[in-house]
Each structure stands twice: as structure tokens, then as C-alpha cells.
Design an enzyme around this catalytic site. Sequence first.
Site, mmCIF file in Angstrom:
data_model
loop_
_atom_site.group_PDB
_atom_site.id
_atom_site.type_symbol
_atom_site.label_atom_id
_atom_site.label_comp_id
_atom_site.label_asym_id
_atom_site.label_seq_id
_atom_site.Cartn_x
_atom_site.Cartn_y
_atom_site.Cartn_z
ATOM 1 N N ARG A 16 0.812 -1.168 -0.232
ATOM 2 C CA ARG A 16 0.074 0.024 -0.056
ATOM 3 C C ARG A 16 0.864 1.216 -0.035
ATOM 4 O O ARG A 16 0.306 2.510 -0.245
ATOM 5 C CB ARG A 16 -0.994 0.046 1.194
ATOM 6 C CG ARG A 16 -2.038 -0.929 1.226
ATOM 7 C CD ARG A 16 -3.247 -1.045 2.133
ATOM 8 N NE ARG A 16 -2.547 -1.546 3.224
ATOM 9 C CZ ARG A 16 -3.189 -1.538 4.531
ATOM 10 N NH1 ARG A 16 -4.184 -0.629 4.873
ATOM 11 N NH2 ARG A 16 -2.600 -2.336 5.479
ATOM 12 N N MET A 17 2.007 1.166 0.269
ATOM 13 C CA MET A 17 3.018 2.444 0.090
ATOM 14 C C MET A 17 3.267 2.630 -1.356
ATOM 15 O O MET A 17 3.538 3.852 -1.662
ATOM 16 C CB MET A 17 4.262 1.983 0.590
ATOM 17 C CG MET A 17 4.377 1.737 2.203
ATOM 18 S SD MET A 17 4.096 3.283 3.300
ATOM 19 C CE MET A 17 5.406 4.090 3.113
#
Length: 336
Positions: A16-17
Site C-alpha cells: 500500500r506504500m
Amino acid sequence: MTKRNAIILAAGKGTRMKSEKNKVMHDLIDRPILAYPLGALKKAGAERIVIVAGYQAQSLMDAFPEEEFALQKEQLGTGHAVMQVSALKDEDGYTLVMNGDVPCLQPETLEMLYDQAQGKAIVLLSAILEEGGNYGRVVRDETGAVKEIVEARDCTPEQKEIREINAGVYCFNNRDLFDALSELTTDNAQNEYYLTDLVRILNEKGKHVDAIAASDPDEMAGINTVSELYDVYRWMKDRINRRHMLAGVQIVDPQRTVIGQDVKIGHDTVIYPDTEILGKTALGNYVEIFPQTWIKDSVIGDGVRLQMCKVQNEMISNALDEEPAGNEEGTGTQAC
């Protein structure tokens, strides 16, 4: 004192980064995210720390060459990650297990867990939130004793209403930890070995299990997205700046001033906006840091005034040291 061990879980990519970099290697103020839990554990008295690496493991090993690592080649859950730390299997004492993406946890909180774990199989850190969200829920029985932790994806509608959540920080009796790991299964929504299942397993063995709610839930903030990285950055920056201001440092505009957690600052020092002071920098007394100045790993002597400078690995003293520090007639402003 009973031996204190620790395991830091840092094997995941952190998809999700939206980055090719391992999540815990993203910078937070002046060092990788991973450096914060590592430093907090050392201050809390951890004698042996093992970092579980997986995705881009070499980048972690290169950044922290003096640390001990275990390798998780397949991402099969938190329980599986701890299984890889066979080097601790025969150790005595207590082992604190935490994620590498929780940089706000303070040494005092971790030391409290070590202390509270004495005579117990496990003590876990919890938090009371208005909304449990995607966190695992701490399920207690009618007497208030901790029964189990249920991950959010496996919660019943009733369990989702529980406000006490698992913060993902555990202190185990080391022998109990490794004895129970072999009983983990993948019978859950993720088909993974959940470390949280050890709460139920140890309960069923008649072991003493406890959960302690953190006094400051903000310490448990994890980082899964770039937006959350910013939230933690802001919290940490404000906390550091406030600590210095309470000690008498005049920070003219804290919102526009960044100071690393290891920076030391003397009395009667003034720091103006748009400055960054990082690393192991030490500022003396009566120092003035004017706007557009960046300092890292340097020593700035008493009475020095800096403006529009980039200073790294330097030692700067007052050029007119025949005058007392703090006397403006005897201190010139250095512009770089």
C-alpha cells in the site's frame, strides 16, 4: 535481571506504500522507519534483537550491518515469521515481538511490557479506540480475562463491536513462545500462521495471558501508506519540538522546524522557521539558527549564529570567542 530478547517483524513489502522500497526503509525525519523500534528496544534493555527480513532483505542488512537477522523467504504470516528466529529457541527470559513499522512506541512502554510479563506466558499491548477498524479485537471472557485475539477479517458482527484492539506488540515467556509455535495452523481467512492465535493456544494450556491498554494510543500508529507516514512524521516532529520547548529552547515556528530525536540543544538558543537540525547534532548555549539552515551530525558551539547554511559533519565555534557567549557585539552571523 531476567534476560530480555526481541524480534522485529520487517519482512513484508508494504504494497500500500505504492513503492518498490521495503516499507521500513522509507525515511522518517532523519533515518529509516526501522531505526525507531530498534532504538526503542535497546533503550528498554533488550539484550538480543533479531530482525526478520524478507522482501529486499539485503537493503535492511546493508543499512543495519551490526544487527542480527533471520530470513523469511515466504510470506506466510506473523507466526511463520517468528518461526524463522530459531536462534532464540533455546534462550531463557522474555521475548518482545513487534512490527518494524511502529516507530512511535516509546522505550518506557516497551520496558513496562517486559516488567509486566514477569511470571506470565504473554502480555500484549492493546488500545481502546472509538472504531476498531481493521485491527484484531481483544476478546475477554465474563470475568475480564483475555480469551483470544480475533483478526478483523475473522470477526463476527458482535466481535467487530469490541473497542479494545490488538496493538501488535507482545512480550512472551520465551520458552512458552517457542513451545506453542508448533501448534499454529492456517485455518483462517488469510490462510496464514497468525501470531495472535498463540493467545488462545496458551490460554488452553492454562498459561497466564494478559493485555494492558496503552496510556497513549497514538504510540501504536503503524505505517501502511504514504499518508500514514506523513501522519506519524507530524506526530513525531511535534513531540520532539515540544520536548525542546519545555526545556527552554525557543522554536519560533514549530510547524516549520524539523529536529531529529537525537539532537541536543543548550539553553537560551533560538531556532527560526524553515530549518532542519538532524542526526547527532549538538547545539551549544546562546546559539541562533536563522531560516534556510540545514544541519546534520555537527557540533555548533556557544554563541554561534548561522543563516542559510548547509552543515554536515562539522564543528563550528564562535569566531570571536574573546567576547562572552550571547553578547551580540562579540558574535557574527555566519552565512554559508
